[in-house]
Enzyme design. Structure first.
Site, PDB file in Angstrom:
ATOM      1  N   HIS A   1       0.821  -1.206   0.000  1.00  0.00           N
ATOM      2  CA  HIS A   1       0.000   0.000   0.000  1.00  0.00           C
ATOM      3  C   HIS A   1       0.860   1.264   0.000  1.00  0.00           C
ATOM      4  O   HIS A   1       0.693   2.147  -0.853  1.00  0.00           O
ATOM      5  CB  HIS A   1      -0.923  -0.002   1.224  1.00  0.00           C
ATOM      6  CG  HIS A   1      -1.736   1.247   1.365  1.00  0.00           C
ATOM      7  ND1 HIS A   1      -3.020   1.363   0.898  1.00  0.00           N
ATOM      8  CD2 HIS A   1      -1.435   2.466   1.910  1.00  0.00           C
ATOM      9  CE1 HIS A   1      -3.481   2.576   1.150  1.00  0.00           C
ATOM     10  NE2 HIS A   1      -2.531   3.273   1.759  1.00  0.00           N
ATOM     11  N   GLU A   2       1.768   1.345   0.959  1.00  0.00           N
ATOM     12  CA  GLU A   2       2.583   2.559   1.051  1.00  0.00           C
ATOM     13  C   GLU A   2       3.462   2.738  -0.177  1.00  0.00           C
ATOM     14  O   GLU A   2       3.740   3.871  -0.588  1.00  0.00           O
ATOM     15  CB  GLU A   2       3.427   2.544   2.330  1.00  0.00           C
ATOM     16  CG  GLU A   2       2.620   2.554   3.619  1.00  0.00           C
ATOM     17  CD  GLU A   2       1.661   3.733   3.721  1.00  0.00           C
ATOM     18  OE1 GLU A   2       1.946   4.794   3.136  1.00  0.00           O
ATOM     19  OE2 GLU A   2       0.619   3.588   4.389  1.00  0.00           O
TER      20      GLU A   2
ATOM     21  N   HIS B   1       1.845   4.790  -2.806  1.00  0.00           N
ATOM     22  CA  HIS B   1       2.072   6.241  -2.660  1.00  0.00           C
ATOM     23  C   HIS B   1       3.442   6.621  -3.215  1.00  0.00           C
ATOM     24  O   HIS B   1       3.606   7.676  -3.849  1.00  0.00           O
ATOM     25  CB  HIS B   1       2.015   6.633  -1.185  1.00  0.00           C
ATOM     26  CG  HIS B   1       0.644   6.608  -0.587  1.00  0.00           C
ATOM     27  ND1 HIS B   1      -0.423   7.284  -1.113  1.00  0.00           N
ATOM     28  CD2 HIS B   1       0.177   5.986   0.547  1.00  0.00           C
ATOM     29  CE1 HIS B   1      -1.491   7.098  -0.350  1.00  0.00           C
ATOM     30  NE2 HIS B   1      -1.156   6.304   0.661  1.00  0.00           N
TER      31      HIS B   1
ATOM     32  N   HIS C   1       3.284   6.842  -6.944  1.00  0.00           N
ATOM     33  CA  HIS C   1       2.577   8.063  -7.343  1.00  0.00           C
ATOM     34  C   HIS C   1       3.535   9.257  -7.328  1.00  0.00           C
ATOM     35  O   HIS C   1       3.495  10.129  -8.201  1.00  0.00           O
ATOM     36  CB  HIS C   1       1.408   8.288  -6.373  1.00  0.00           C
ATOM     37  CG  HIS C   1       0.324   9.158  -6.902  1.00  0.00           C
ATOM     38  ND1 HIS C   1      -0.827   9.430  -6.198  1.00  0.00           N
ATOM     39  CD2 HIS C   1       0.192   9.853  -8.059  1.00  0.00           C
ATOM     40  CE1 HIS C   1      -1.609  10.232  -6.895  1.00  0.00           C
ATOM     41  NE2 HIS C   1      -1.007  10.515  -8.027  1.00  0.00           N
TER      42      HIS C   1
END
Length: 683
Positions: free
Chosen positions: A466-467, A470, A473
């Site tokens: 998940h992290e 980021h 992105h």
């Protein structure tokens, strides 16, 4: 400290990595002061410019301003989250209200707003490209939302409110952090820790010793939400003590936050009214992709009833596991869930962990998936130092071999780090400055005893993926102006790419690559993988309801008018009533965050009236995962399409327009409902 301050000039390290080995804590305050002074002078020069406003002499000049302040802030707030100290907290308490006042001085500058408004009035004549036009749109919107069109008297009150809110948010965050430490549960007998893994017991031993309690054990609170030890501890009395320590945070004692909550809520309501909004939620959500409180409530209304029904059914199943031994209580839920998971799906978390060794998950899972999907390559840079010895620096290379940026992985828990997991940028990508990104991922994993491998839980594996979403992105940002770099998108859009990246955790070819026994090298057995997939909706009622309870609690606090906020005097009574009115009150499923430690919404403004963002983003995420699956999953052409069509855009255009252009239509909610078992035939 002022004459040789590392922040006064750009770093000469690769990618302008802050030179942490040369930065002293006493460098920060002078750097903040120089940075604010410099930016005020730069803004004054823009306002005093005798030539008529142009895009370059106003907006580009504004984008170029404040470089010392940006460098200082990025490093400082990375440390206050990841490796804080008493002195850093003192500086934070002093500087945050000053930064708020500094921001107000810019956003409420009548001369600067006049130039921006002049450009906005002539926007059709300026020949701007898409990103330039959006920059003008965003600056004008942000100035209006900051109060640029209010009277001088209103400006004075607004400045006071903003300064006080900034100080209160910092105080709230520090109290929550202190309360996490203070609420550790002390255990006298190691036998009571039966069920915990060896690394968890080792961590409790060290935590006890650190508190001067040799021979005793301290169960530190690990997560800002619930505590993972509850799933493993056999001792029911200890589970109850740990649960109560966790959910009782912030009420009474030296770290009580309830008075801060009331003051923050009242000030936010007052500010919203000053700015022309009914309440704080209306103000915040109007600038997110949801646009209105009604749109958020409409989405939540589709989810609450089936989620509550699923949670009730799950509670019945758990009571059946317990039988007549005792009545299910909230501190039993995680423990009994693991028993039921073992009985129903033959999945035992302790048997999974040997297949999830940290280094293998990172290199052969997280990095491997990014390599297959986007062509990335990672090389650890042991010659570069970050802010702590645990924070490791990796150089990231693009599919063509060109350097893309730096990734910093900081995975282990420590007393100086706040709880939870997060990503943040140390350097933002920008065509204007020719900078490439540096992004950090922080987790809170217990370090294994010396000489032993660090083994992760399934949830910790998911958090790593998940992290890193980021991080991608941020790394893939390809914008001209730093305002739009990476994750600088609306709050209810920012979680979307990171949630998409979670899909690769159990994708067959990725799982095959990293899920190997740390001793034998054997792959995770296929029958276990099949059971993991079969259990994907297991306990979703609980996880959805605890999330919804926090979301609806957030909205309850932030849909109060000024008068309603003033009338609230008892925080916990308000919380209980709000959950009841929202239809999510159940003693077996406490909110993921209770009000007194709800740092997402009270230690900063980003998620206030915005905790719904995770579910809102999951609508986009589930819809995108369907698209990826239809296209065959881990394919370079799909990765390139997602990267170029969405990730690279950052905030350089309206986020929902970006999504529609990428997906070819508006998102559908059905994939989310199916994923969470909330469709009629699955509830």
């Amino acid at each position: 400290m002022t004459t040789d301050n590392p922040f006064f000039e750009p770093s000469d390290l690769p990618y302008q990595l802050p030179p942490f080995d040369r930065i002293d804590v006493e460098h920060y305050l002078p750097a903040f002061e120089r940075g604010m002074e410099e930016q005020r002078a730069e803004v004054a020069a823009i306002v005093a410019e005798p030539a008529a406003p142009t895009f370059d002499n106003t907006l580009v000049a504004l984008e170029r301003s404040g470089r010392i302040l940006q460098r200082t802030s990025a490093a400082f707030f990375t440390l206050t989250s990841s490796h804080t100290s008493d002195r850093l907290q003192e500086i934070e308490a002093e500087v945050v209200p000053r930064l708020s006042a500094h921001s107000d001085a810019i956003m409420l500058d009548a001369g600067l707003y006049s130039r921006i408004n002049d450009l906005y009035a002539r926007r059709g004549e300026l020949g701007l490209d898409g990103e330039q036009a959006w920059l003008l749109e965003r600056y004008r919107t942000e100035f209006v939302r900051a109060g640029a069109e209010l009277t001088a008297e209103q400006h004075e009150r607004l400045r006071a409110v903003n300064a006080e809110l900034a100080g209160l948010a910092t105080e709230f965050g520090n109290l929550v952090r202190d309360e996490m430490k203070a609420r550790a549960v002390i255990v006298d007998d190691e036998a009571a820790l039966d069920g915990l893994s060896s690394d968890a017991i080792a961590a409790a031993t060290v935590a006890g010793r650190d508190r001067g309690l040799d021979g005793k054990y301290a169960l530190n609170l690990i997560l800002p939400t619930g505590q993972p030890q509850l799933a493993a501890l056999h001792d029911r009395d200890l589970r109850e003590r740990l649960h109560n320590a966790s959910v009782g945070r912030g009420v009474g004692g030296d770290n009580d936050t309830t008075g801060l909550v009331l003051r923050i809520v009242r000030l936010r309501a007052e500010r919203a009214r000053l700015l022309g909004y009914e309440h704080h939620a209306a103000y915040n959500i109007s600038d997110n992709t949801a646009r209105s409180v009604a749109a958020v409530e409409e989405m939540l209304a589709k989810v609450v009833p089936p989620a509550m029904a699923n949670a009730a059914a799950e509670a019945d199943d758990l009571q059946a596991v317990i039988g007549n031994d005792y009545t299910l209580q909230p501190w039993d839920w995680a423990y009994c869930t693991e028993r039921l998971r073992r009985d129903r799906y033959a999945i035992d978390e302790s048997e999974l962990r040997p297949y999830f060794e940290l280094e293998r998950v990172l290199h052969d899972g997280v990095f491997y998936a990014a390599g297959q999907l986007y062509g990335l390559r990672f090389s650890e840079r042991s010659d570069l130092s970050a802010y702590h010895q645990d924070a490791r620096v990796f150089e990231v290379f693009d599919h063509d071999g060109s350097p893309l940026g730096l990734f910093i992985g900081d995975f282990f828990t420590r007393p100086s780090k706040r709880g939870g997991a997060w990503a943040n940028a140390l350097v933002a990508q920008s065509g204007l400055f020719g900078t490439s990104p540096i992004v950090c991922n922080n987790l809170n994993i217990n370090r294994a005893p010396e000489g032993e491998p660090t083994l992760l839980t399934l949830d910790e594996v998911r958090t790593m993926f998940h992290e890193f979403g980021h991080a991608l992105h941020t790394l893939f940002s390809a914008v001209q102006y730093p305002k739009f770099a990476g994750t600088r998108v609306p709050r209810d859009f920012v979680e979307y790419p990171s949630q998409v990246n979670e899909v690769w955790m159990l994708w067959p070819e990725v799982l095959e690559h990293y899920a190997r026994h740390h001793i034998t090298g054997d792959r995770l057995p296929q029958e276990v993988i099949d059971r993991l997939h079969a259990a994907e909706q297991f306990n979703k009622g609980f996880s959805t309801v605890e999330y919804l309870a926090a979301t609806l609690l957030d909205l309850a606090w932030h849909t109060l008018s000024v008068e309603e906020a003033e009338a609230v005097t008892d925080v916990m009574a308000f919380e209980a009533d709000a959950l009841e009115r929202a239809g999510v009150a159940t003693p077996l499923v406490p909110p993921r965050y209770r009000t007194p430690y709800f740092a997402h919404i009270f230690s900063g403004a980003a998620y206030s009236a915005g905790y719904y963002s995770y579910l809102w983003s999951e609508v986009l995420d589930a819809d995108t995962v369907d698209w990826l699956t239809e296209r065959g999953g881990l394919r370079r052409d799909s990765g390139d399409a997602f990267r170029d069509g969405l990730l690279a855009k950052g905030g350089s255009a309206d986020s929902m327009d970006v999504y529609r252009a990428f997906r070819g239509r508006d998102p559908l909610i059905e994939p989310l409902l199916k994923r969470r078992g909330l469709l009629g035939d699955a509830a």
